[in-house]
Design a protein around this motif. Structure first.
Motif, PDB file in Angstrom:
ATOM      1  N   THR A 179      40.760  44.678  42.061  1.00 55.33           N
ATOM      2  CA  THR A 179      40.491  44.079  43.368  1.00 55.33           C
ATOM      3  C   THR A 179      40.061  42.619  43.265  1.00 55.33           C
ATOM      4  N   THR A 180      40.064  42.060  42.057  1.00 54.91           N
ATOM      5  CA  THR A 180      39.653  40.680  41.763  1.00 54.91           C
ATOM      6  C   THR A 180      38.200  40.413  42.133  1.00 54.91           C
ATOM      7  N   THR A 181      37.395  41.487  42.263  1.00 55.54           N
ATOM      8  CA  THR A 181      35.962  41.290  42.537  1.00 55.54           C
ATOM      9  C   THR A 181      35.283  40.673  41.325  1.00 55.54           C
ATOM     10  N   GLY A 182      35.507  41.261  40.157  1.00 54.06           N
ATOM     11  CA  GLY A 182      35.056  40.684  38.896  1.00 54.06           C
ATOM     12  C   GLY A 182      33.584  40.342  38.844  1.00 54.06           C
ATOM     13  N   PHE A 183      32.704  41.356  38.883  1.00 52.51           N
ATOM     14  CA  PHE A 183      31.267  41.089  38.847  1.00 52.51           C
ATOM     15  C   PHE A 183      30.834  40.459  37.531  1.00 52.51           C
ATOM     16  N   GLY A 184      31.576  40.710  36.459  1.00 52.37           N
ATOM     17  CA  GLY A 184      31.253  40.102  35.176  1.00 52.37           C
ATOM     18  C   GLY A 184      30.238  40.846  34.353  1.00 52.37           C
ATOM     19  N   ASP A 185      29.734  41.988  34.853  1.00 58.66           N
ATOM     20  CA  ASP A 185      28.744  42.744  34.080  1.00 58.66           C
ATOM     21  C   ASP A 185      29.390  43.510  32.930  1.00 58.66           C
ATOM     22  N   LEU A 196      44.559  43.210  27.533  1.00 54.02           N
ATOM     23  CA  LEU A 196      44.590  44.331  28.463  1.00 54.02           C
ATOM     24  C   LEU A 196      44.034  43.913  29.820  1.00 54.02           C
ATOM     25  N   ALA A 197      42.992  43.095  29.825  1.00 54.46           N
ATOM     26  CA  ALA A 197      42.424  42.605  31.083  1.00 54.46           C
ATOM     27  C   ALA A 197      43.435  41.753  31.844  1.00 54.46           C
ATOM     28  N   VAL A 198      44.208  40.953  31.118  1.00 54.02           N
ATOM     29  CA  VAL A 198      45.254  40.150  31.755  1.00 54.02           C
ATOM     30  C   VAL A 198      46.290  41.056  32.425  1.00 54.02           C
ATOM     31  N   VAL A 199      46.680  42.128  31.725  1.00 52.36           N
ATOM     32  CA  VAL A 199      47.654  43.070  32.291  1.00 52.36           C
ATOM     33  C   VAL A 199      47.104  43.701  33.567  1.00 52.36           C
ATOM     34  N   VAL A 200      45.840  44.088  33.541  1.00 52.53           N
ATOM     35  CA  VAL A 200      45.225  44.684  34.726  1.00 52.53           C
ATOM     36  C   VAL A 200      45.226  43.701  35.889  1.00 52.53           C
ATOM     37  N   MET A 201      44.879  42.447  35.615  1.00 54.25           N
ATOM     38  CA  MET A 201      44.800  41.448  36.690  1.00 54.25           C
ATOM     39  C   MET A 201      46.164  41.113  37.272  1.00 54.25           C
ATOM     40  N   VAL A 202      47.151  40.924  36.417  1.00 51.98           N
ATOM     41  CA  VAL A 202      48.481  40.515  36.886  1.00 51.98           C
ATOM     42  C   VAL A 202      49.214  41.675  37.564  1.00 51.98           C
ATOM     43  N   ALA A 203      49.387  42.777  36.828  1.00 54.56           N
ATOM     44  CA  ALA A 203      50.118  43.917  37.383  1.00 54.56           C
ATOM     45  C   ALA A 203      49.304  44.629  38.453  1.00 54.56           C
ATOM     46  N   LEU A 207      50.390  45.474  42.442  1.00 51.73           N
ATOM     47  CA  LEU A 207      50.488  46.810  43.006  1.00 51.73           C
ATOM     48  C   LEU A 207      49.547  46.992  44.181  1.00 51.73           C
ATOM     49  N   PHE A 208      48.351  46.435  44.078  1.00 49.41           N
ATOM     50  CA  PHE A 208      47.366  46.591  45.139  1.00 49.41           C
ATOM     51  C   PHE A 208      47.838  45.931  46.438  1.00 49.41           C
ATOM     52  N   LEU A 209      48.416  44.738  46.319  1.00 46.77           N
ATOM     53  CA  LEU A 209      48.916  44.049  47.503  1.00 46.77           C
ATOM     54  C   LEU A 209      50.079  44.798  48.129  1.00 46.77           C
TER      55      LEU A 209
END
Length: 255
Positions: A179-185, A196-203, A207-209
């Motif tokens: 959801t691109t919230t990215g609390f950073g904790d 893997l984080a890049v894959v989650v963010m891009v793909a 899909l979410f949109l």
């Protein structure tokens, strides 16, 4: 009737008994997926390995029955669904020896609502499914993506990342990143984790949109225009948007 003919009638037939059988296969897939998710949140329990072996036996029997019923076994063996089943069965067996392979079991969810025959049955028997088919499919796609990525995050980071100790921690990271919230904790460690984080963010964002668009845009109907071939139209369309041909879309009072 031979055993093969009986299996073919159940897997590919048009009778009410055949439809109920295929709905039973769907229910079995959903129960299997739910079991995978449940056991992923409860590592170390003594009963998980016997359950994995029992599921491997059940899936192997279903896989063998489906293969025996297939008219074209070569094409069936090379299909994506068949390869998915094989990966799941192997991963269930490997899970008894190598725990990190257990996440591959989640790919079983790729089969839910993917069979042509199942979709055909749902379209013919459920007005609600026909109306919201696109939304259902995209929701399933998003759910599959979330659980597969969550499992990948869990098995690659558990034990080396103090922020990911449970499956819920991995799910939390996946959702906040998706959801691109990215609390950073919680952040993934190592080059593999960052990739893997890049894959989650891009793909994931893509899909979410798409899911949001499917939920909030007006409902569409599938009706092929005889002139230009445009397949998707507004539910109340009178003319084709592409070529202007008068459409005769059969409606059911929904929308």
């Amino acid at each position: 009737m031979s055993v093969r003919a009986r299996l073919q009638s159940l897997y590919f037939g048009e009778s009410e008994q055949a439809r109920r059988f295929r709905y039973g296969v769907i229910a079995f897939d959903i129960i299997t997926l739910s079991t995978f998710i449940l056991t992923a949140t409860m590592p170390g329990q003594w009963w998980i390995i016997p359950l994995d072996l029992l599921l491997a036996l059940a899936l192997s029997l279903e896989f063998t029955a489906r293969l025996y019923a297939e008219p074209d076994r070569r094409s069936h063996l090379l299909s994506f669904a068949t390869l998915t089943d094989l990966v799941v069965i192997i991963s269930l067996l490997l899970a008894a020896f190598i725990d990190n392979y257990a996440f591959l079991r989640v790919v079983r969810s790729l089969r839910v609502l993917r069979s042509y025959h199942v979709l055909r049955d749902l379209r013919s028997t459920s007005t609600w499914f026909r109306t919201y088919e696109d939304i259902i499919q995209r929701t399933v796609n998003l759910g599959v993506f979330i659980f597969v990525v969550t499992s990948a995050v869990y098995v690659t980071q558990n034990g080396i990342n103090p922020g990911i100790k449970t499956y819920i921690d991995a799910l939390y990271f996946t959702i906040t990143t998706l959801t691109t919230t990215g609390f950073g904790d919680i952040t993934l460690l190592g080059p593999g984790g960052r990739l893997l984080a890049v894959v989650v963010m891009v793909a994931g964002v893509s899909l979410f949109l798409r899911l949001l668009q499917a939920i909030f845009r007006p409902n569409k109907v599938r009706f092929e225009c005889q002139d230009c071939g445009l397949l998707v139209h507004d539910a109340d369309a009178v003319h084709c948007k592409h070529c202007g041909r008068v459409l005769h879309i059969t409606t059911e009072g929904i929308g």
